[in-house]
Design a protein around this motif. Structure first.
Motif, PDB file in Angstrom:
ATOM      1  N   GLY A 124     -80.100 -45.976  33.355  1.00 12.00           N
ATOM      2  CA  GLY A 124     -79.577 -47.094  33.446  1.00 12.00           C
ATOM      3  C   GLY A 124     -78.168 -46.992  34.628  1.00 12.00           C
ATOM      4  O   GLY A 124     -77.164 -46.245  33.859  1.00 12.00           O
ATOM      5  N   SER A 125     -77.881 -48.270  35.056  1.00 15.04           N
ATOM      6  CA  SER A 125     -76.497 -48.330  35.779  1.00 15.04           C
ATOM      7  C   SER A 125     -75.276 -48.810  34.443  1.00 15.04           C
ATOM      8  O   SER A 125     -75.644 -49.513  34.141  1.00 15.04           O
ATOM      9  CB  SER A 125     -76.288 -49.802  36.622  1.00 15.04           C
ATOM     10  OG  SER A 125     -77.054 -48.761  38.031  1.00 15.04           O
ATOM     11  N   PHE A 126     -74.064 -48.822  34.679  1.00 18.57           N
ATOM     12  CA  PHE A 126     -73.144 -49.147  33.663  1.00 18.57           C
ATOM     13  C   PHE A 126     -71.706 -49.137  34.709  1.00 18.57           C
ATOM     14  O   PHE A 126     -72.188 -47.921  35.127  1.00 18.57           O
ATOM     15  CB  PHE A 126     -72.765 -47.220  32.684  1.00 18.57           C
ATOM     16  CG  PHE A 126     -72.224 -47.543  31.264  1.00 18.57           C
ATOM     17  CD1 PHE A 126     -72.671 -48.788  30.455  1.00 18.57           C
ATOM     18  CD2 PHE A 126     -71.072 -46.694  31.554  1.00 18.57           C
ATOM     19  CE1 PHE A 126     -71.389 -49.461  29.239  1.00 18.57           C
ATOM     20  CE2 PHE A 126     -69.678 -47.223  30.260  1.00 18.57           C
ATOM     21  CZ  PHE A 126     -70.066 -48.440  29.760  1.00 18.57           C
ATOM     22  N   GLY A 127     -70.828 -50.141  34.347  1.00 18.36           N
ATOM     23  CA  GLY A 127     -69.854 -50.442  34.929  1.00 18.36           C
ATOM     24  C   GLY A 127     -68.785 -49.764  33.961  1.00 18.36           C
ATOM     25  O   GLY A 127     -68.828 -50.103  32.837  1.00 18.36           O
ATOM     26  N   THR A 128     -67.213 -49.326  34.683  1.00 19.59           N
ATOM     27  CA  THR A 128     -66.544 -48.937  33.579  1.00 19.59           C
ATOM     28  C   THR A 128     -65.273 -49.193  34.825  1.00 19.59           C
ATOM     29  O   THR A 128     -65.272 -49.685  35.467  1.00 19.59           O
ATOM     30  CB  THR A 128     -66.774 -47.239  33.891  1.00 19.59           C
ATOM     31  OG1 THR A 128     -66.023 -47.173  34.966  1.00 19.59           O
ATOM     32  CG2 THR A 128     -67.711 -47.417  32.709  1.00 19.59           C
ATOM     33  N   THR A 129     -64.471 -49.609  34.118  1.00 17.78           N
ATOM     34  CA  THR A 129     -62.794 -50.006  34.460  1.00 17.78           C
ATOM     35  C   THR A 129     -61.287 -48.687  34.403  1.00 17.78           C
ATOM     36  O   THR A 129     -61.920 -48.275  32.853  1.00 17.78           O
ATOM     37  CB  THR A 129     -62.124 -51.867  34.353  1.00 17.78           C
ATOM     38  OG1 THR A 129     -62.365 -51.476  33.223  1.00 17.78           O
ATOM     39  CG2 THR A 129     -63.070 -52.460  34.260  1.00 17.78           C
ATOM     40  N   THR A 130     -60.881 -48.813  35.089  1.00 21.53           N
ATOM     41  CA  THR A 130     -59.504 -48.147  34.922  1.00 21.53           C
ATOM     42  C   THR A 130     -59.297 -48.742  32.889  1.00 21.53           C
ATOM     43  O   THR A 130     -59.063 -47.195  32.635  1.00 21.53           O
ATOM     44  CB  THR A 130     -58.807 -48.146  35.758  1.00 21.53           C
ATOM     45  OG1 THR A 130     -58.666 -47.867  36.894  1.00 21.53           O
ATOM     46  CG2 THR A 130     -57.513 -47.328  35.264  1.00 21.53           C
ATOM     47  N   THR A 131     -58.404 -49.346  32.754  1.00 19.19           N
ATOM     48  CA  THR A 131     -58.254 -50.061  31.276  1.00 19.19           C
ATOM     49  C   THR A 131     -59.207 -49.857  30.122  1.00 19.19           C
ATOM     50  O   THR A 131     -58.717 -49.611  29.150  1.00 19.19           O
ATOM     51  CB  THR A 131     -57.049 -51.013  31.546  1.00 19.19           C
ATOM     52  OG1 THR A 131     -57.737 -51.916  31.958  1.00 19.19           O
ATOM     53  CG2 THR A 131     -56.000 -51.405  33.120  1.00 19.19           C
ATOM     54  N   GLY A 132     -60.771 -49.848  30.636  1.00 18.33           N
ATOM     55  CA  GLY A 132     -61.476 -50.041  29.632  1.00 18.33           C
ATOM     56  C   GLY A 132     -61.579 -52.035  29.263  1.00 18.33           C
ATOM     57  O   GLY A 132     -62.253 -52.118  29.294  1.00 18.33           O
ATOM     58  N   LEU A 133     -61.164 -52.764  29.654  1.00 25.00           N
ATOM     59  CA  LEU A 133     -60.549 -54.020  29.517  1.00 25.00           C
ATOM     60  C   LEU A 133     -61.344 -54.684  30.925  1.00 25.00           C
ATOM     61  O   LEU A 133     -61.483 -53.997  31.555  1.00 25.00           O
ATOM     62  CB  LEU A 133     -58.939 -54.620  29.728  1.00 25.00           C
ATOM     63  CG  LEU A 133     -58.248 -54.219  28.520  1.00 25.00           C
ATOM     64  CD1 LEU A 133     -56.995 -54.600  29.234  1.00 25.00           C
ATOM     65  CD2 LEU A 133     -58.761 -54.572  27.727  1.00 25.00           C
ATOM     66  N   PRO A 134     -62.215 -55.247  30.655  1.00 25.04           N
ATOM     67  CA  PRO A 134     -63.460 -56.674  31.119  1.00 25.04           C
ATOM     68  C   PRO A 134     -61.970 -57.379  32.533  1.00 25.04           C
ATOM     69  O   PRO A 134     -60.824 -57.873  31.907  1.00 25.04           O
ATOM     70  CB  PRO A 134     -64.034 -57.393  30.702  1.00 25.04           C
ATOM     71  CG  PRO A 134     -63.266 -57.108  29.632  1.00 25.04           C
ATOM     72  CD  PRO A 134     -62.140 -56.449  29.175  1.00 25.04           C
ATOM     73  N   TYR A 135     -63.101 -57.978  33.228  1.00 26.35           N
ATOM     74  CA  TYR A 135     -62.465 -58.668  34.264  1.00 26.35           C
ATOM     75  C   TYR A 135     -63.068 -60.327  34.107  1.00 26.35           C
ATOM     76  O   TYR A 135     -64.250 -60.515  34.396  1.00 26.35           O
ATOM     77  CB  TYR A 135     -62.775 -58.442  35.540  1.00 26.35           C
ATOM     78  CG  TYR A 135     -61.442 -57.069  36.422  1.00 26.35           C
ATOM     79  CD1 TYR A 135     -60.201 -57.540  36.790  1.00 26.35           C
ATOM     80  CD2 TYR A 135     -61.465 -55.994  36.029  1.00 26.35           C
ATOM     81  CE1 TYR A 135     -59.550 -56.673  36.984  1.00 26.35           C
ATOM     82  CE2 TYR A 135     -60.674 -55.375  36.348  1.00 26.35           C
ATOM     83  CZ  TYR A 135     -59.550 -55.399  37.150  1.00 26.35           C
ATOM     84  OH  TYR A 135     -58.557 -54.520  37.010  1.00 26.35           O
ATOM     85  N   ILE A 136     -62.249 -61.592  33.518  1.00 29.63           N
ATOM     86  CA  ILE A 136     -63.057 -62.326  33.281  1.00 29.63           C
ATOM     87  C   ILE A 136     -62.083 -63.044  33.694  1.00 29.63           C
ATOM     88  O   ILE A 136     -60.801 -63.294  34.067  1.00 29.63           O
ATOM     89  CB  ILE A 136     -63.135 -62.695  32.303  1.00 29.63           C
ATOM     90  CG1 ILE A 136     -63.947 -61.243  31.736  1.00 29.63           C
ATOM     91  CG2 ILE A 136     -63.227 -63.799  31.163  1.00 29.63           C
ATOM     92  CD1 ILE A 136     -63.776 -61.745  29.622  1.00 29.63           C
ATOM     93  N   GLY A 137     -62.583 -64.326  34.946  1.00 31.40           N
ATOM     94  CA  GLY A 137     -61.835 -65.561  35.652  1.00 31.40           C
ATOM     95  C   GLY A 137     -62.302 -66.016  36.600  1.00 31.40           C
ATOM     96  O   GLY A 137     -63.392 -65.596  37.201  1.00 31.40           O
ATOM     97  N   ALA A 138     -61.949 -66.808  36.826  1.00 35.32           N
ATOM     98  CA  ALA A 138     -62.131 -67.852  37.880  1.00 35.32           C
ATOM     99  C   ALA A 138     -61.524 -66.736  39.540  1.00 35.32           C
ATOM    100  O   ALA A 138     -60.696 -66.376  39.144  1.00 35.32           O
ATOM    101  CB  ALA A 138     -60.770 -69.027  38.219  1.00 35.32           C
ATOM    102  N   ILE A 139     -61.998 -66.317  41.004  1.00 33.01           N
ATOM    103  CA  ILE A 139     -62.026 -65.698  41.441  1.00 33.01           C
ATOM    104  C   ILE A 139     -60.865 -66.329  42.390  1.00 33.01           C
ATOM    105  O   ILE A 139     -60.733 -67.646  42.277  1.00 33.01           O
ATOM    106  CB  ILE A 139     -63.227 -65.156  41.835  1.00 33.01           C
ATOM    107  CG1 ILE A 139     -64.258 -64.555  41.720  1.00 33.01           C
ATOM    108  CG2 ILE A 139     -63.329 -64.904  43.601  1.00 33.01           C
ATOM    109  CD1 ILE A 139     -65.334 -64.421  42.074  1.00 33.01           C
TER     110      ILE A 139
END
Length: 403
Positions: free
Chosen positions: A342-357
């Motif tokens: 499957g597809s899988f998402g990663t970020t540089t820090t391992g932290l998610p992005y959450i909140g208002a755009i």
């Protein structure tokens, strides 16, 4: 809105266990609501449960249907340990922020366990220890430093030398960190259970239904659908997983491919405490046991998103994962009864992005990327629901798009 991704291929292990059906309706006219949630996987389900518990009227839509996206492909190691070790993350974002991110992750796992128990959701939930093994990224000395960094942050961690690692768990490695308090569960049963609780609170589910455009103003958000009717909401939550909408900023994230297998049930062969096991390597191998004694093992991630190329590698990747599993536990039957990708998402820090755009205060995005997707979905349900209720969450800045 983006193209429809082929999020998973093969036969995930969760197809062996029946999840409750989640009823949906067809949208035949324009409707209004407090909050519209786009996406009916684990992230959308957690958001819907939290918002309806707070008294909001909620509509959920999904272009496929409930549980039909990436949720079925997760291996569901619900851990508080973030992909980036605390000692590494401290160098990336600062010691204070890194420690708080780890503490919030640990709190989220506890909150999720309590919520499952309070709601009485039957998803095979059990508290599970984890072992973080020395690997190519962190060796024994670095793991000692990591265990100490966690203890200083108030997060329990025990460093194991090779002797107790072999005596207690039968694992031949140079060292490891033992942690407690994570959760093993069935992600489809959890998602279905949360959605059904939400339905009991008069939420409305429309699926399959695809959003085609989002127009926001100072007072409301209007979402057009492919079938014609519109949905007007005070707030919209994008819980679309790895299918990003154009309005979401191009943050430091990327989509990659991952593979996983599951064995036949073999409860007598499972290692002590059925601990989660993962490596301090890149790419890392990770594994867990199901309630009936199957071994779920994944890894071999690669940095591309071409679905045809990804799917063609299922056979080779499954064999390599099974071989690595057998090297760690020679007594296991590692033949893959289930294999999927499957597809899988990663970020540089391992932290998610959450909140208002940014510049769109009524549109909230939940990008729970990394190996802690379910844990980050819990954090998102807390942060976004607080934002919609105009309450402060002291950790919101840690995960915001403009952090």
């Amino acid at each position: 809105m983006p193209r429809k991704l082929d999020l998973r291929t093969g036969r995930p292990v969760w197809s062996a266990y029946r999840a409750p059906a989640v009823p949906t309706d067809n949208l035949t006219r324009n409707v209004k609501t407090d909050v519209l949630i786009i996406g009916m996987g684990i992230s959308g389900a957690m958001m819907a449960e939290a918002l309806t518990a707070n008294g909001h009227a909620v509509i959920c839509i999904d272009r496929r249907g409930p549980l039909e996206g990436s949720t079925s492909a997760t291996t569901a190691l619900v851990q508080f340990e973030i992909d980036q070790p605390l000692s590494t993350l401290s160098k990336m974002i600062g010691k204070v922020a890194a420690e708080q991110a780890w503490r919030r992750s640990r709190l989220a796992v506890s909150n999720l366990a309590a919520r499952i128990a309070e709601l009485g959701i039957k998803c095979g939930s059990s508290r599970t220890p984890s072992l973080y093994l020395a690997g190519t990224m962190l060796g024994p000395s670095e793991l000692r430093d990591e265990a100490e960094a966690r203890r200083l942050a108030g997060i329990g961690a025990t460093y194991l030398t090779p002797a107790p690692l072999a005596e207690t768990f039968g694992i031949d490695r140079d060292g490891g960190i033992l942690s407690h308090g994570n959760i093993a569960l069935d992600p489809r049963k959890l998602t279905a259970g949360l959605l059904l609780k939400t339905l009991d609170r008069k939420a409305r589910f429309y699926a399959p239904l695809e959003a085609t455009a989002i127009e926001d103003s100072a007072d409301e958000v209007v979402v057009a659908t492919r079938d014609g009717p519109t949905i007007t909401a005070q707030h919209v939550v994008l819980a679309t997983g790895y299918e990003l909408v154009d309005i979401v900023p191009a943050a430091a994230h990327r989509i990659i491919s991952t593979w996983a297998i599951a064995t036949r049930p073999q409860s007598r062969n499972i290692w002590p405490q059925a601990a989660f096991i993962w490596e301090a390597s890149d790419p890392y191998l990770y594994m867990r046991a199901t309630a009936d004694g199957r071994v779920v093992c994944g890894g071999e991630d690669e940095d591309f998103v071409d679905e045809a190329q990804r799917d063609a590698l299922i056979g080779d990747k499954s064999a390599r994962i099974a071989e690595k599993l057998g090297q760690l536990f020679p007594h296991l039957d590692t033949w893959p009864e289930f294999a999927w990708t499957g597809s899988f998402g990663t970020t540089t820090t391992g932290l998610p992005y959450i909140g208002a755009i940014p510049r769109h205060p009524r549109i909230h995005a939940v990008m729970g990327y990394g190996g802690n997707g379910i844990t980050f979905s819990q954090i998102a349900s807390e942060i976004v629901s607080a934002s919609i209720d105009e309450r402060d969450d002291t950790d919101a800045r840690l995960f915001a798009f403009n952090r």
